[in-house]
Structure formats: structure tokens, C-alpha cells
Design a protein around this motif. Sequence first.
Motif, PDB file in Angstrom:
ATOM      1  N   THR A 277       1.271  -0.006   9.267  1.00  0.00           N
ATOM      2  CA  THR A 277       1.458   1.164  10.109  1.00  0.00           C
ATOM      3  C   THR A 277       1.617   2.368   9.188  1.00  0.00           C
ATOM      4  O   THR A 277       2.469   2.363   8.303  1.00  0.00           O
ATOM      5  N   ILE A 278       0.777   3.376   9.402  1.00  0.00           N
ATOM      6  CA  ILE A 278       0.894   4.629   8.659  1.00  0.00           C
ATOM      7  C   ILE A 278       1.828   5.528   9.452  1.00  0.00           C
ATOM      8  O   ILE A 278       1.649   5.709  10.664  1.00  0.00           O
ATOM      9  N   ILE A 279       2.833   6.090   8.773  1.00  0.00           N
ATOM     10  CA  ILE A 279       3.861   6.885   9.444  1.00  0.00           C
ATOM     11  C   ILE A 279       3.928   8.263   8.792  1.00  0.00           C
ATOM     12  O   ILE A 279       4.069   8.376   7.574  1.00  0.00           O
ATOM     13  N   GLN A 280       3.809   9.305   9.624  1.00  0.00           N
ATOM     14  CA  GLN A 280       3.987  10.670   9.158  1.00  0.00           C
ATOM     15  C   GLN A 280       4.796  11.397  10.221  1.00  0.00           C
ATOM     16  O   GLN A 280       4.295  11.691  11.304  1.00  0.00           O
ATOM     17  N   GLY A 281       6.066  11.629   9.920  1.00  0.00           N
ATOM     18  CA  GLY A 281       6.966  12.222  10.900  1.00  0.00           C
ATOM     19  C   GLY A 281       7.129  11.287  12.085  1.00  0.00           C
ATOM     20  O   GLY A 281       7.391  10.093  11.924  1.00  0.00           O
ATOM     21  N   ALA A 282       6.931  11.807  13.312  1.00  0.00           N
ATOM     22  CA  ALA A 282       7.037  10.989  14.519  1.00  0.00           C
ATOM     23  C   ALA A 282       5.730  10.261  14.842  1.00  0.00           C
ATOM     24  O   ALA A 282       5.688   9.432  15.743  1.00  0.00           O
TER      25      ALA A 282
ATOM     26  N   ALA B 104       0.830  -1.195   0.000  1.00  0.00           N
ATOM     27  CA  ALA B 104       0.000   0.000   0.000  1.00  0.00           C
ATOM     28  C   ALA B 104       0.867   1.247   0.000  1.00  0.00           C
ATOM     29  O   ALA B 104       1.954   1.265   0.572  1.00  0.00           O
ATOM     30  N   SER B 105       0.377   2.302  -0.670  1.00  0.00           N
ATOM     31  CA  SER B 105       1.068   3.589  -0.651  1.00  0.00           C
ATOM     32  C   SER B 105       0.037   4.710  -0.659  1.00  0.00           C
ATOM     33  O   SER B 105      -1.066   4.561  -1.173  1.00  0.00           O
ATOM     34  N   ILE B 106       0.429   5.838  -0.054  1.00  0.00           N
ATOM     35  CA  ILE B 106      -0.390   7.041  -0.016  1.00  0.00           C
ATOM     36  C   ILE B 106       0.425   8.152  -0.658  1.00  0.00           C
ATOM     37  O   ILE B 106       1.590   8.349  -0.276  1.00  0.00           O
ATOM     38  N   PRO B 107      -0.145   8.887  -1.608  1.00  0.00           N
ATOM     39  CA  PRO B 107       0.600   9.999  -2.201  1.00  0.00           C
ATOM     40  C   PRO B 107       0.946  11.052  -1.150  1.00  0.00           C
ATOM     41  O   PRO B 107       0.178  11.291  -0.223  1.00  0.00           O
ATOM     42  N   GLY B 108       2.106  11.664  -1.292  1.00  0.00           N
ATOM     43  CA  GLY B 108       2.505  12.733  -0.377  1.00  0.00           C
ATOM     44  C   GLY B 108       3.580  12.283   0.585  1.00  0.00           C
ATOM     45  O   GLY B 108       4.340  11.355   0.318  1.00  0.00           O
ATOM     46  N   ASP B 109       3.634  12.941   1.745  1.00  0.00           N
ATOM     47  CA  ASP B 109       4.696  12.680   2.719  1.00  0.00           C
ATOM     48  C   ASP B 109       4.291  11.677   3.792  1.00  0.00           C
ATOM     49  O   ASP B 109       4.742  11.729   4.924  1.00  0.00           O
ATOM     50  N   VAL B 110       3.416  10.756   3.437  1.00  0.00           N
ATOM     51  CA  VAL B 110       2.958   9.720   4.362  1.00  0.00           C
ATOM     52  C   VAL B 110       3.493   8.375   3.881  1.00  0.00           C
ATOM     53  O   VAL B 110       3.399   8.048   2.707  1.00  0.00           O
ATOM     54  N   ASP B 111       4.075   7.612   4.790  1.00  0.00           N
ATOM     55  CA  ASP B 111       4.583   6.281   4.462  1.00  0.00           C
ATOM     56  C   ASP B 111       3.679   5.216   5.071  1.00  0.00           C
ATOM     57  O   ASP B 111       3.078   5.427   6.122  1.00  0.00           O
ATOM     58  N   ILE B 112       3.613   4.066   4.393  1.00  0.00           N
ATOM     59  CA  ILE B 112       2.900   2.918   4.941  1.00  0.00           C
ATOM     60  C   ILE B 112       3.865   1.749   4.982  1.00  0.00           C
ATOM     61  O   ILE B 112       4.492   1.417   3.979  1.00  0.00           O
ATOM     62  N   ASP B 113       3.999   1.154   6.155  1.00  0.00           N
ATOM     63  CA  ASP B 113       4.792  -0.055   6.329  1.00  0.00           C
ATOM     64  C   ASP B 113       3.806  -1.203   6.511  1.00  0.00           C
ATOM     65  O   ASP B 113       3.101  -1.263   7.506  1.00  0.00           O
ATOM     66  N   GLY B 114       3.710  -2.073   5.526  1.00  0.00           N
ATOM     67  CA  GLY B 114       2.758  -3.177   5.583  1.00  0.00           C
ATOM     68  C   GLY B 114       1.859  -3.147   4.371  1.00  0.00           C
ATOM     69  O   GLY B 114       2.116  -2.440   3.406  1.00  0.00           O
ATOM     70  N   GLY B 115       0.795  -3.930   4.413  1.00  0.00           N
ATOM     71  CA  GLY B 115      -0.098  -3.974   3.268  1.00  0.00           C
ATOM     72  C   GLY B 115      -1.222  -4.963   3.458  1.00  0.00           C
ATOM     73  O   GLY B 115      -1.714  -5.158   4.563  1.00  0.00           O
ATOM     74  N   VAL B 116      -1.601  -5.616   2.344  1.00  0.00           N
ATOM     75  CA  VAL B 116      -2.759  -6.501   2.302  1.00  0.00           C
ATOM     76  C   VAL B 116      -2.299  -7.904   1.900  1.00  0.00           C
ATOM     77  O   VAL B 116      -1.570  -8.069   0.928  1.00  0.00           O
ATOM     78  N   SER B 117      -2.745  -8.914   2.648  1.00  0.00           N
ATOM     79  CA  SER B 117      -2.405 -10.296   2.308  1.00  0.00           C
ATOM     80  C   SER B 117      -3.296 -10.776   1.167  1.00  0.00           C
ATOM     81  O   SER B 117      -4.274 -10.127   0.800  1.00  0.00           O
TER      82      SER B 117
END
Length: 128
Positions: free
Chosen positions: A85-90, A64-77
Motif C-alpha cells: 500500500t502506497i501512503i501519502q497523507g490520508a 520497497a521505498s520511495i524517496p520523499g514523503d511517500v511511504d510504502i507498507d509491503g513489498g515483494v516476495s
Amino acid sequence: MARLLTLILSSGLLLTAFGRADAAKKKVDVPDRFDGSWSITALSTSGPCAKSTSYSVNIKNGDASIPGDVDIDGGVSASGVVQATIIQGANKAPITGHLDPDGSGSGTWRTSGGLVECSGSWSAKRSG
């Protein structure tokens, strides 16, 4: 002659058996049924986070990915289980849930590691 015929038939059967075993070992590239664009609505049920947030997620090969400055670690089985986990900064927001092949899904989320603690639910609809 009968022995030669038996040898030829036996060889043919062995080749057929090995040919089928090789065919079974070949990887077939099947499109992921969850690939594409999804519209996500996240609702906050506790904490000072925004009551409702919408965003777009793109899924490709289970990632999975989100456009912009947001990272996603993980996805869909392959079975539709969402664990990421959605990560934006801290700020981090672990999410869990499930996507259905019919183009919908839902789950829960909570923040961790940031300045605020929030939790809630999310719903998804395939948008492309």
C-alpha cells in the motif's frame, strides 16, 4: 583391533552425518534478485487522478521505498509477488502485481481512504 577399527569408522560416519546436518541448518545469505532501483509508470484508467505518473522505487531485501514523503507498507516476495500500500497523507493506494527476474513487472492499483477514487495499472522496469 578389529573392534577398535569398527568404532573409529563408526565415529567418523557419525561425525560426518552430524557435520552435514549442521551444514544444512546454516542459513546462507542469498542476494534478493529483486533488489535495486526500479522505474514505475502508473496509468489511471478511472477517476480524476493524473493519467500517467512515473516514480522511482528502491527494493532492498524485499522491502520497497520511495524517496520523499511517500511511504510504502509491503513489498515483494521471494517469488516476485508485489503486495503493498502506497501512503501519502490520508491517501492510500493498495497495489498488487508481479516482478520478473528479467527486470520487468506489472500490476494494478486503486485509491482508498482519500478524497478521490481512482484505479489503474502499473508497469515496472529495473533501472539499477
